[in-house]
Every structure is written in C-alpha cells, then in structure tokens.
Design a protein around this motif. Structure first.
Motif, mmCIF file in Angstrom:
data_model
loop_
_atom_site.group_PDB
_atom_site.id
_atom_site.type_symbol
_atom_site.label_atom_id
_atom_site.label_comp_id
_atom_site.label_asym_id
_atom_site.label_seq_id
_atom_site.Cartn_x
_atom_site.Cartn_y
_atom_site.Cartn_z
ATOM 1 N N ASN A 116 -3.618 68.505 83.971
ATOM 2 C CA ASN A 116 -3.290 67.084 84.152
ATOM 3 C C ASN A 116 -2.260 66.885 85.268
ATOM 4 O OD1 ASN A 116 -5.027 66.236 82.170
ATOM 5 N ND2 ASN A 116 -3.465 66.044 80.593
ATOM 6 N N ILE A 117 -1.271 67.764 85.331
ATOM 7 C CA ILE A 117 -0.250 67.665 86.379
ATOM 8 C C ILE A 117 -0.887 67.891 87.748
ATOM 9 C CG2 ILE A 117 1.799 68.780 87.347
ATOM 10 C CD1 ILE A 117 2.654 69.292 84.365
ATOM 11 N N ILE A 118 -1.713 68.910 87.862
ATOM 12 C CA ILE A 118 -2.375 69.205 89.138
ATOM 13 C C ILE A 118 -3.285 68.054 89.551
ATOM 14 C CG2 ILE A 118 -4.082 70.703 90.258
ATOM 15 C CD1 ILE A 118 -2.803 73.024 88.617
ATOM 16 N N ARG A 119 -4.004 67.488 88.588
ATOM 17 C CA ARG A 119 -4.895 66.360 88.890
ATOM 18 C C ARG A 119 -4.092 65.178 89.438
ATOM 19 N NH1 ARG A 119 -7.830 65.892 84.080
ATOM 20 N NH2 ARG A 119 -9.095 67.576 84.867
ATOM 21 N N ARG A 120 -2.958 64.896 88.814
ATOM 22 C CA ARG A 120 -2.124 63.781 89.290
ATOM 23 C C ARG A 120 -1.537 64.079 90.665
ATOM 24 N NH1 ARG A 120 0.561 60.495 84.497
ATOM 25 N NH2 ARG A 120 -1.051 60.829 82.926
ATOM 26 N N LEU A 121 -1.179 65.327 90.892
ATOM 27 C CA LEU A 121 -0.654 65.721 92.196
ATOM 28 C C LEU A 121 -1.714 65.531 93.273
ATOM 29 C CD1 LEU A 121 1.888 66.939 93.537
ATOM 30 C CD2 LEU A 121 0.885 69.188 93.163
ATOM 31 N N LYS A 122 -2.945 65.948 92.971
ATOM 32 C CA LYS A 122 -4.039 65.799 93.938
ATOM 33 C C LYS A 122 -4.381 64.329 94.184
ATOM 34 C CE LYS A 122 -7.395 69.092 93.632
ATOM 35 N NZ LYS A 122 -8.443 69.846 92.916
ATOM 36 N N ASP A 123 -4.186 63.487 93.180
ATOM 37 C CA ASP A 123 -4.500 62.061 93.315
ATOM 38 C C ASP A 123 -3.402 61.277 94.035
ATOM 39 O OD1 ASP A 123 -6.868 62.477 91.978
ATOM 40 O OD2 ASP A 123 -6.144 61.727 90.045
ATOM 41 N N ASN A 124 -2.285 61.919 94.350
ATOM 42 C CA ASN A 124 -1.163 61.250 94.999
ATOM 43 C C ASN A 124 -1.500 61.018 96.474
ATOM 44 O OD1 ASN A 124 1.264 60.602 96.297
ATOM 45 N ND2 ASN A 124 2.473 61.801 94.848
ATOM 46 N N GLU A 125 -1.964 59.837 96.770
ATOM 47 C CA GLU A 125 -2.416 59.468 98.119
ATOM 48 C C GLU A 125 -1.292 59.554 99.143
ATOM 49 O OE1 GLU A 125 -5.714 58.697 100.330
ATOM 50 O OE2 GLU A 125 -5.758 58.633 98.148
ATOM 51 N N GLU A 126 -0.114 59.110 98.761
ATOM 52 C CA GLU A 126 1.031 59.138 99.673
ATOM 53 C C GLU A 126 1.375 60.582 100.065
ATOM 54 O OE1 GLU A 126 5.794 58.014 99.701
ATOM 55 O OE2 GLU A 126 4.516 57.209 98.127
ATOM 56 N N LEU A 127 1.401 61.461 99.099
ATOM 57 C CA LEU A 127 1.698 62.869 99.366
ATOM 58 C C LEU A 127 0.622 63.489 100.249
ATOM 59 C CD1 LEU A 127 3.496 65.338 98.852
ATOM 60 C CD2 LEU A 127 2.127 65.779 96.802
ATOM 61 N N ARG A 128 -0.624 63.197 99.940
ATOM 62 C CA ARG A 128 -1.738 63.715 100.743
ATOM 63 C C ARG A 128 -1.622 63.259 102.197
ATOM 64 N NH1 ARG A 128 -7.135 63.579 98.078
ATOM 65 N NH2 ARG A 128 -6.032 61.927 97.029
#
Length: 149
Positions: free
Chosen positions: A27-39
């Motif tokens: 779940n943490i990794i999924r949220r990290l990957k979904d972070n558009e700003e970070l990407r």
C-alpha cells in the motif's frame, strides 16, 4: 481476560506471519508510485541532468547512461523518494492510522492469553485481503502446539 507481556519482536513476527507487513508495504509503495508531484520532480531531475544532455549521450549504452545520470542526481532523487515515503507513512490521511491500527490489533491479539488465532487474522478478514503465502495449520507434537514451517 488475562493479559501477557508481548515483545516488539513478537509483534513484528506476527505482522510478517499474517501478511500484514507485506500488505502495508504494498500500500505504501502504491501510494508512492501514485504521487504525481514526486514523479514530476524525478522526471525533471533526469531531464535536466548534464549527463543526459551532454554531447554523445545518445550514443551511450542504456546502462552507461543510466549509471551516469544516477551518479549525478541519484542522491537527490533518493532523498526526495525518502521524503515522499516518510510523508506517506506519517500522514494521518495516508498510512499512519492504518499502520497504528494494524499494530495495535496484533498487539491486542497477542497480549490476550489464549488470544493466539488460527486461520486468517481479523485484519485480513475485515479487509478480505489474501495473504501473499499459504497459511500452514498448526500441528500438535508431544502436547506442544507448533506450526510447520
């Protein structure tokens, strides 16, 4: 109901055994990957790197180019990833509450004498989440309850 003292190690082991640790990690990794700003920050760092924009970069092998980019901006990228990860873990609307509730549930289960569960944990049942590995039924050996591993 009688309570017993539970160590941190026991709680962590139960989290791992029940699949809760893996579920939280995913779940943490999924949220990290979904972070558009970070990407977008990561993409910008790579696009602006001198390693990518220097003459002859288009003739480099992908691995050489990747290594050159990482050497230049890798620590900055890892720092931003780390900040994003901790932001997700610590945020109340992120994973902080879910992690806390899961750990408290495991602790409560372990601290109640006779509270050792067989079968799916209450957290799995509540969320209907399959575990990443097959559960093994406990086996009675010389009057001692032990799980096959």
């Amino acid at each position: 109901m009688e309570r017993r003292r539970v160590s941190k190690e026991e709680v962590v082991q139960k989290l791992k055994d029940d699949g809760d640790f893996d579920r939280l990690r995913v779940n943490i990794i999924r949220r990290l990957k979904d972070n558009e700003e970070l990407r977008n920050k990561m993409i910008s760092l790579v696009k602006e790197s001198t390693a990518l924009n220097r003459p002859g970069a288009q003739n480099m092998k992908p691995r050489q180019l990747s290594d050159a980019i990482f050497e230049q901006v890798g620590s900055k990228m890892l720092s931003q990833l780390s900040d994003g990860l901790w932001g997700i873990i610590r945020s109340e609307d992120g994973m902080k509450s879910e992690i806390r509730e899961t750990v408290q549930s495991v602790y409560a289960t372990l601290s109640n004498t006779g509270g050792v569960q067989e079968g799916p944990s209450t957290r799995e049942a509540e969320r209907n989440i399959p575990t990443p590995f097959q559960k093994v039924k406990p086996v009675l050996v010389q009057g001692v309850n032990r799980s096959k591993r």
